[in-house]
Design a protein around this motif. Structure first.
Motif, PDB file in Angstrom:
ATOM      1  N   GLY A   1       0.819  -1.200   0.000  1.00 34.77           N
ATOM      2  CA  GLY A   1       0.000   0.000   0.000  1.00 34.77           C
ATOM      3  C   GLY A   1       0.853   1.250   0.000  1.00 34.77           C
ATOM      4  N   THR A   2       0.432   2.249   0.760  1.00 38.60           N
ATOM      5  CA  THR A   2       1.108   3.542   0.806  1.00 38.60           C
ATOM      6  C   THR A   2       2.350   3.474   1.684  1.00 38.60           C
ATOM      7  OG1 THR A   2      -1.001   4.674   0.519  1.00 38.60           O
ATOM      8  CG2 THR A   2       0.827   5.969   1.400  1.00 38.60           C
ATOM      9  N   VAL A   3       3.440   4.090   1.222  1.00 38.17           N
ATOM     10  CA  VAL A   3       4.657   4.238   2.019  1.00 38.17           C
ATOM     11  C   VAL A   3       4.972   5.725   2.086  1.00 38.17           C
ATOM     12  CG1 VAL A   3       7.107   3.710   2.237  1.00 38.17           C
ATOM     13  CG2 VAL A   3       5.527   1.980   1.343  1.00 38.17           C
ATOM     14  N   VAL A   4       4.978   6.279   3.296  1.00 33.84           N
ATOM     15  CA  VAL A   4       5.248   7.703   3.482  1.00 33.84           C
ATOM     16  C   VAL A   4       6.754   7.914   3.588  1.00 33.84           C
ATOM     17  CG1 VAL A   4       4.897   9.696   4.983  1.00 33.84           C
ATOM     18  CG2 VAL A   4       3.018   8.091   4.571  1.00 33.84           C
ATOM     19  N   ASP A   5       7.278   8.787   2.756  1.00 35.98           N
ATOM     20  CA  ASP A   5       8.712   9.052   2.713  1.00 35.98           C
ATOM     21  C   ASP A   5       9.205   9.565   4.064  1.00 35.98           C
ATOM     22  OD1 ASP A   5      11.260   9.380   1.804  1.00 35.98           O
ATOM     23  OD2 ASP A   5      10.852  11.212   0.655  1.00 35.98           O
ATOM     24  N   GLY A   6      10.345   9.060   4.509  1.00 31.55           N
ATOM     25  CA  GLY A   6      10.957   9.524   5.746  1.00 31.55           C
ATOM     26  C   GLY A   6      10.560   8.723   6.968  1.00 31.55           C
ATOM     27  N   LYS A   7       9.578   7.842   6.862  1.00 26.24           N
ATOM     28  CA  LYS A   7       9.172   7.001   7.983  1.00 26.24           C
ATOM     29  C   LYS A   7       9.969   5.702   7.949  1.00 26.24           C
ATOM     30  CE  LYS A   7       6.256  10.132   9.083  1.00 26.24           C
ATOM     31  NZ  LYS A   7       6.543  11.028  10.226  1.00 26.24           N
ATOM     32  N   THR A   8      10.339   5.199   9.117  1.00 23.39           N
ATOM     33  CA  THR A   8      11.214   4.035   9.190  1.00 23.39           C
ATOM     34  C   THR A   8      10.464   2.808   9.680  1.00 23.39           C
ATOM     35  OG1 THR A   8      11.893   4.576  11.451  1.00 23.39           O
ATOM     36  CG2 THR A   8      13.206   5.500   9.646  1.00 23.39           C
ATOM     37  N   LEU A   9      10.974   1.644   9.250  1.00 23.95           N
ATOM     38  CA  LEU A   9      10.411   0.362   9.655  1.00 23.95           C
ATOM     39  C   LEU A   9      11.550  -0.519  10.140  1.00 23.95           C
ATOM     40  CD1 LEU A   9       8.073  -1.634   9.891  1.00 23.95           C
ATOM     41  CD2 LEU A   9       8.378  -2.184   7.466  1.00 23.95           C
ATOM     42  N   THR A  10      11.482  -0.936  11.403  1.00 28.49           N
ATOM     43  CA  THR A  10      12.564  -1.693  12.022  1.00 28.49           C
ATOM     44  C   THR A  10      12.072  -3.069  12.437  1.00 28.49           C
ATOM     45  OG1 THR A  10      13.564   0.343  12.866  1.00 28.49           O
ATOM     46  CG2 THR A  10      14.240  -1.724  13.904  1.00 28.49           C
ATOM     47  N   PHE A  11      12.779  -4.117  11.951  1.00 28.12           N
ATOM     48  CA  PHE A  11      12.454  -5.493  12.319  1.00 28.12           C
ATOM     49  C   PHE A  11      13.508  -6.020  13.283  1.00 28.12           C
ATOM     50  CE2 PHE A  11      10.164  -5.023   8.381  1.00 28.12           C
ATOM     51  CZ  PHE A  11       9.017  -5.792   8.546  1.00 28.12           C
TER      52      PHE A  11
ATOM     53  N   ARG B   1       7.530 -10.848   3.072  1.00 26.72           N
ATOM     54  CA  ARG B   1       7.506 -11.031   1.627  1.00 26.72           C
ATOM     55  C   ARG B   1       6.221 -10.442   1.063  1.00 26.72           C
ATOM     56  NH1 ARG B   1       6.349 -17.592   0.910  1.00 26.72           N
ATOM     57  NH2 ARG B   1       4.400 -17.624   2.126  1.00 26.72           N
ATOM     58  N   LEU B   2       6.312 -10.029  -0.199  1.00 26.25           N
ATOM     59  CA  LEU B   2       5.183  -9.458  -0.931  1.00 26.25           C
ATOM     60  C   LEU B   2       4.875 -10.342  -2.128  1.00 26.25           C
ATOM     61  CD1 LEU B   2       6.427  -5.783  -0.874  1.00 26.25           C
ATOM     62  CD2 LEU B   2       4.260  -6.513   0.108  1.00 26.25           C
ATOM     63  N   GLN B   3       3.612 -10.629  -2.334  1.00 28.24           N
ATOM     64  CA  GLN B   3       3.246 -11.468  -3.469  1.00 28.24           C
ATOM     65  C   GLN B   3       3.468 -10.708  -4.776  1.00 28.24           C
ATOM     66  OE1 GLN B   3      -0.785 -12.891  -3.395  1.00 28.24           O
ATOM     67  NE2 GLN B   3      -0.310 -14.635  -4.717  1.00 28.24           N
ATOM     68  N   GLY B   4       4.262 -11.298  -5.678  1.00 29.34           N
ATOM     69  CA  GLY B   4       4.578 -10.659  -6.949  1.00 29.34           C
ATOM     70  C   GLY B   4       5.987 -10.093  -6.955  1.00 29.34           C
ATOM     71  N   ASP B   5       6.370  -9.521  -8.102  1.00 29.66           N
ATOM     72  CA  ASP B   5       7.715  -8.971  -8.293  1.00 29.66           C
ATOM     73  C   ASP B   5       7.673  -7.454  -8.116  1.00 29.66           C
ATOM     74  OD1 ASP B   5      10.255  -8.290  -8.989  1.00 29.66           O
ATOM     75  OD2 ASP B   5      10.166  -9.114 -11.030  1.00 29.66           O
ATOM     76  N   TYR B   6       8.318  -6.956  -7.054  1.00 30.00           N
ATOM     77  CA  TYR B   6       8.325  -5.523  -6.750  1.00 30.00           C
ATOM     78  C   TYR B   6       9.700  -4.896  -6.993  1.00 30.00           C
ATOM     79  CZ  TYR B   6       3.665  -5.550  -4.735  1.00 30.00           C
ATOM     80  OH  TYR B   6       2.306  -5.630  -4.567  1.00 30.00           O
ATOM     81  N   SER B   7      10.581  -5.603  -7.674  1.00 33.03           N
ATOM     82  CA  SER B   7      11.959  -5.127  -7.812  1.00 33.03           C
ATOM     83  C   SER B   7      12.055  -3.811  -8.567  1.00 33.03           C
ATOM     84  CB  SER B   7      12.812  -6.193  -8.506  1.00 33.03           C
ATOM     85  OG  SER B   7      12.263  -6.522  -9.776  1.00 33.03           O
ATOM     86  N   ALA B   8      11.052  -3.472  -9.362  1.00 36.41           N
ATOM     87  CA  ALA B   8      11.080  -2.212 -10.105  1.00 36.41           C
ATOM     88  C   ALA B   8      10.042  -1.217  -9.597  1.00 36.41           C
ATOM     89  CB  ALA B   8      10.851  -2.480 -11.597  1.00 36.41           C
TER      90      ALA B   8
ATOM     91  N   LEU C   1      10.930   0.282  -3.411  1.00 38.66           N
ATOM     92  CA  LEU C   1      12.333   0.659  -3.236  1.00 38.66           C
ATOM     93  C   LEU C   1      12.478   1.735  -2.160  1.00 38.66           C
ATOM     94  CD1 LEU C   1      13.442   0.661  -6.979  1.00 38.66           C
ATOM     95  CD2 LEU C   1      13.834  -1.119  -5.244  1.00 38.66           C
ATOM     96  N   LEU C   2      11.468   2.618  -2.058  1.00 33.15           N
ATOM     97  CA  LEU C   2      11.462   3.599  -0.975  1.00 33.15           C
ATOM     98  C   LEU C   2      11.375   2.894   0.375  1.00 33.15           C
ATOM     99  CD1 LEU C   2      11.237   6.534   0.072  1.00 33.15           C
ATOM    100  CD2 LEU C   2       8.771   6.378  -0.327  1.00 33.15           C
ATOM    101  N   LEU C   3      10.534   1.857   0.452  1.00 34.23           N
ATOM    102  CA  LEU C   3      10.386   1.096   1.691  1.00 34.23           C
ATOM    103  C   LEU C   3      11.690   0.396   2.064  1.00 34.23           C
ATOM    104  CD1 LEU C   3       8.563  -0.064   3.948  1.00 34.23           C
ATOM    105  CD2 LEU C   3       7.969  -1.925   2.378  1.00 34.23           C
ATOM    106  N   ILE C   4      12.354  -0.214   1.080  1.00 35.35           N
ATOM    107  CA  ILE C   4      13.612  -0.913   1.355  1.00 35.35           C
ATOM    108  C   ILE C   4      14.643   0.054   1.942  1.00 35.35           C
ATOM    109  CG2 ILE C   4      15.594  -2.049   0.251  1.00 35.35           C
ATOM    110  CD1 ILE C   4      13.197  -3.851   0.661  1.00 35.35           C
ATOM    111  N   GLY C   5      14.635   1.279   1.465  1.00 37.23           N
ATOM    112  CA  GLY C   5      15.610   2.259   1.928  1.00 37.23           C
ATOM    113  C   GLY C   5      15.422   2.676   3.373  1.00 37.23           C
TER     114      GLY C   5
END
Length: 667
Positions: free
Chosen positions: A580-590, A601-608, A613-617
């Motif tokens: 869904g939505t990813v707000v820039d500048g917010k962090t996610l820590t596991f 994991r996310l169903q499907g190919d999200y590599s592009a 990619l914003l979320l991965i960062g």
């Protein structure tokens, strides 16, 4: 003389010595069989040794003009079919004193008619009773002890401690328009043949005020107190105050029964004592008000039983049944059923309009006549012995039901099928910091088709929480920082479940398909797949924890990140059907991700996908950055493993730091 609305002055007057007027039209010190008449400004007295006994149909004492006074310290009887006292002209400022502070032996008694009847509008009368007024009602013709039904003036009945007002097979007191009753004694009706034997019957007269004081008892062979709205367009008001130690009882009916048509009937009931009903041949609610009521309870409001003939459907023994208004409870409100009665259920509170007695909807209830608010305060108990504690019934009304169950309060349902709180098509708002116990049925809250909101601020919920058939239902958990809330039941039919604060734990399996939103505090999912895979996860702050979730962990329909958030995986993982939505500048820590495994994991190919990619960062896993890989079905996100050159640089750096430390030691 006692002022009509002052229970305080009533108590003060009880402490004063009784004094009879010096002038008298008649004084009876011995025996007399002659009927008497009082005119303007006249006084009649029967002394403690006197007896006035009249037979036939004659009235023992007739009043035909204003400002008369009758003092009875002895006995006045009508042994035939006549009344003891009667006015048929509409006199004003008539005072009746039966007994005195030191004399509770005074007696007024009728064999087969009213003891006292004021038969004309405009009359005003004050009755001060220390002794006994008794209607024997030999032919069961409806002979009251006190009948002021026709009176429209200032009517006051003071029944002092030790005083008795009694009727057999008839109402004891009919107070008249705007009548006031101050009772510290007993008002009792016994039921032998007729069902019209109530303690106090306001009839269709509005404005009645009843103050039942600490030693007071109001008891009806049918209802304790009753009255009725004249028609659908007329207003009807009544006020009942029952002090601590006071009792209002219906022996074969309700403690308080008010018949009406709609919201133009308005009752104010303040109870610090006991109000009880018992149905031997029908309903027996504690309070049954067809219209609107404002009820404050710190004592006990209870229905002991209800009766329905076999094959006629269930009877409902309800602590309170009302068509709208407010209920504030710090005492006990409960519906019970007598031992062995299998054709009735005990329910705490019913919110609904009148019974529908004809047409296609016969056997159902009308909707509410106004908004309804129940506030169950600390120490308060609302209980249905074998049915719901609270039921909203009837057709959709457009009004809102609000239930506040405060910390330290309890709402307890009974029976195998009924929820502790049962809603209908009206909008319902529930805020609970206390206990809602639906363990007997497995259902704590089951709402209907309105727009419903449930907010949990703490306490305990036992049984499922069902938001109803509407599409905009919301469940909020706001336990407060440092406070916990653990829930083991199932959550269903909510468009959103949101944790705002506190340490929250869900260990039951829930099936709602709305969003799961974490905005603060923590949410622990104890076990595998505790929530539906159709629910979207929105991380808006706080911490999500997986405990005992196994390798598969928890699946969601999608993942959105709108606030700095953390996830403790407990060696498990998360699966999402979409991003869904990813707000820039917010962090996610596991944290506590399995070594070598993916965090999510996310169903499907999200590599592009730019959003991905914003979320991965902004994602960190076990203290490292995040990387990803597509396995042909899912895009897996896992901790980024440093390259060999990175390890070499790390080891070289550590060696250099060690050498410097050794050199400093030698120096």
């Amino acid at each position: 003389m006692l002022k009509p609305s002052s229970a305080v002055q009533f108590l003060m007057m009880a402490a004063l010595p009784f004094s009879a007027a010096t002038a008298a039209d008649f004084t009876i010190s011995g025996g007399s069989a002659s009927a008497q008449t009082l005119g303007k400004n006249q006084t009649g007295t029967v002394t403690a040794t006197g007896t006035l006994s009249v037979s036939g149909s004659a009235v023992a004492v007739t009043v035909n003009d204003n400002n008369a006074t009758l003092n009875n310290l002895g006995t006045i009887k009508q042994t035939g079919s006549g009344r003891v006292i009667r006015d048929n002209t509409g006199v004003v400022t008539f005072v009746i004193n039966n007994g005195s502070l030191g004399n509770n032996k005074a007696l007024m008694q009728s064999a087969d008619a009213d003891v006292i009847q004021m038969a004309k509008a405009g009359a005003s009368v004050t009755l001060n009773n220390y002794g006994s007024l008794v209607s024997l009602n030999a032919s069961a013709g409806g002979a009251q002890a006190v009948d002021f039904n026709a009176v429209t003036g200032a009517n006051v009945i003071n029944n002092y401690a030790g005083g008795l007002l009694k009727a057999t097979d008839a109402d004891v007191v009919r107070p008249g328009l705007n009548g006031v009753i101050n009772n510290a004694g007993q008002i009792r009706s016994s039921l032998v043949k007729d069902d019209g034997a109530d303690g106090v019957d306001a009839q269709k007269n509005t404005g009645v005020q009843i103050f039942n004081l600490p030693t007071g008892l109001i008891e009806g062979g049918r209802h304790g107190i009753t009255g009725e709205q004249a028609d659908a367009v007329s207003s009807f008001t009544i006020t009942v105050t029952n002090s601590a130690g006071g009792e209002i009882r219906g022996l074969n009916g309700s403690g308080i029964n008010l018949d009406g048509y709609n919201g133009k009937q308005a009752a104010t009931i303040i109870n610090h004592g006991l109000i009880s009903g018992q149905g031997g041949t029908g309903d027996g609610d504690g309070i049954d008000a067809d219209g609107i009521a404002s009820i404050t309870n710190t004592g006990i409001i209870r229905s002991l039983n209800a009766y329905s003939a076999p094959g006629a459907g269930l009877a409902y023994s309800e602590g309170i049944s009302v068509g709208g208004g407010t209920i504030v409870n710090a005492g006990t409100i409960e519906g019970l059923v007598g031992a062995g009665n299998t054709n009735a259920v005990g329910r705490g509170i019913t919110l609904a309009g009148n019974d529908i007695t004809s047409g296609a909807l016969k056997g159902t209830r009308e909707g509410l006549y106004a908004n309804a608010t129940i506030t169950n305060q600390s120490g308060g108990l609302i209980r249905g012995q074998s049915d719901s504690a609270i039921v909203v019934s009837g057709a959709a009304s457009g009004y809102t039901v609000t239930i506040h169950n405060q910390a330290g309060a309890s709402i307890v349902g009974g029976g195998a099928a009924s929820a502790a709180i049962q809603g209908n098509a009206d909008n319902t708002v529930i805020v609970s910091g206390g206990v809602i116990n639906g363990a007997s049925s497995g259902k704590a809250i089951a709402l209907g088709g309105g727009v419903n909101s449930v907010t949990i601020t703490g306490g305990q919920i036992l049984g499922g929480i069902d938001g109803g058939s509407g599409s905009q239902n919301v469940l909020l958990v706001n336990a407060g920082a440092g406070n916990g809330f653990a829930y083991a039941g199932a959550i269903s039919n909510f468009s959103k479940v949101e944790v705002l604060s506190g340490d929250v734990s869900f260990s039951g399996v829930s099936g709602y398909s709305g969003a799961t939103v974490l905005s603060g505090g923590s949410l622990t999912l104890d076990g595998a797949q505790r929530l539906s895979a159709d629910s979207a996860l929105v991380l808006n702050g706080g911490t999500l924890r997986l405990v005992n979730a196994g390798a598969a962990g928890q699946s969601f329909a999608s993942l959105s990140l709108s606030g700095d958030s953390s996830v403790s995986l407990g060696g498990s993982s998360l699966t999402f059907g979409a991003l869904g939505t990813v707000v820039d500048g917010k962090t996610l820590t596991f944290t506590e991700a399995a070594n070598g495994g993916y965090a999510f994991r996310l169903q499907g190919d999200y590599s592009a996908d730019a959003n991905f990619l914003l979320l991965i960062g902004v994602t960190h896993i076990n203290g490292l950055g995040a990387t990803y890989m597509f396995d042909g079905a899912y895009t897996r996100v896992l901790a980024a493993v440093p390259e060999p050159a990175t390890y070499a640089m790390l080891f070289a750096g550590l060696a250099l730091v060690g050498a410097i430390a050794r050199r400093r030691t030698k120096v």
